[in-house]
Design a protein around this motif. Structure first.
Motif, short mmCIF file in Angstrom:
data_model
loop_
_atom_site.label_atom_id
_atom_site.label_comp_id
_atom_site.label_asym_id
_atom_site.label_seq_id
_atom_site.Cartn_x
_atom_site.Cartn_y
_atom_site.Cartn_z
N VAL A 75 49.79 50.85 18.25
CA VAL A 75 50.33 51.96 17.46
C VAL A 75 49.60 52.07 16.13
N PHE A 76 49.74 53.23 15.50
CA PHE A 76 49.22 53.43 14.15
C PHE A 76 50.40 53.50 13.20
N ILE A 77 50.39 52.68 12.17
CA ILE A 77 51.40 52.70 11.12
C ILE A 77 50.67 53.00 9.82
N LYS A 78 51.11 54.05 9.11
CA LYS A 78 50.43 54.46 7.88
C LYS A 78 51.31 54.13 6.67
N PHE A 79 50.77 53.32 5.78
CA PHE A 79 51.41 53.04 4.49
C PHE A 79 51.05 54.20 3.57
N THR A 80 52.05 54.99 3.17
CA THR A 80 51.79 56.26 2.50
C THR A 80 51.62 56.16 0.99
N GLU A 81 51.97 55.04 0.40
CA GLU A 81 51.94 54.93 -1.06
C GLU A 81 50.67 54.29 -1.60
N THR A 82 49.63 54.18 -0.78
CA THR A 82 48.34 53.70 -1.27
C THR A 82 47.47 54.92 -1.52
N ARG A 83 46.36 54.75 -2.23
CA ARG A 83 45.46 55.88 -2.52
C ARG A 83 44.96 56.47 -1.21
N GLY A 84 45.41 57.68 -0.88
CA GLY A 84 45.00 58.34 0.35
C GLY A 84 45.74 57.87 1.59
N GLY A 85 46.58 56.86 1.45
CA GLY A 85 47.29 56.31 2.60
C GLY A 85 46.43 55.29 3.34
N THR A 86 47.06 54.30 3.91
CA THR A 86 46.36 53.26 4.66
C THR A 86 46.90 53.28 6.08
N ASP A 87 46.09 53.80 7.01
CA ASP A 87 46.47 53.95 8.42
C ASP A 87 45.97 52.73 9.18
N LEU A 88 46.91 51.93 9.69
CA LEU A 88 46.55 50.68 10.35
C LEU A 88 46.77 50.76 11.85
N GLY A 89 45.83 50.30 12.62
CA GLY A 89 45.98 50.17 14.06
C GLY A 89 46.57 48.80 14.36
#
Length: 111
Positions: A37-51
């Protein structure tokens, strides 16, 4: 220790279902069939989308109703972020595909 990894391992952070075309159906398929799955941390610069490789033993979909788009999914899995092995833990509300999450540092990989 990498600054981004350190920040995401401290406390809970806003997350959303990430990936190229996030949807309820794709999220369900990724959990149940693909195991990734992809989980995106939205509060980082530009968001951090992790696989994230889904840990099926630790992931809990018992409170989820994918057909109705309601309930919560608890997702856990592992990945390497900036040379650090981590476990991603997220609780996702199916109605909004948003939730909270954090990283747990497993080990730093020497490069």
């Amino acid at each position: 220790m990498n600054d981004l990894v350190q920040r995401l391992s401290e406390g809970k952070h806003a997350v959303t279902v990430g990936g190229p075309k996030p949807s309820l159906a794709e999220f369900q398929q990724r959990i149940e069939t693909m195991g990734f799955v992809f989980i995106k941390f939205t509060e980082t610069r530009g968001g951090t989308d992790l696989g994230v490789r889904v840990d099926k033993e630790a992931t809990d979909v018992r409170q989820a109703d994918f057909e109705q788009g309601t309930g919560m999914v608890h997702v856990e899995g592992t990945l390497t972020l900036n040379y650090v092995k981590v476990r991603c833990i997220a609780d996702i509300d199916l109605a909004s595909l948003n939730g909270t999450g954090n990283l747990v540092i497993l080990e730093e990989v020497l490069s």
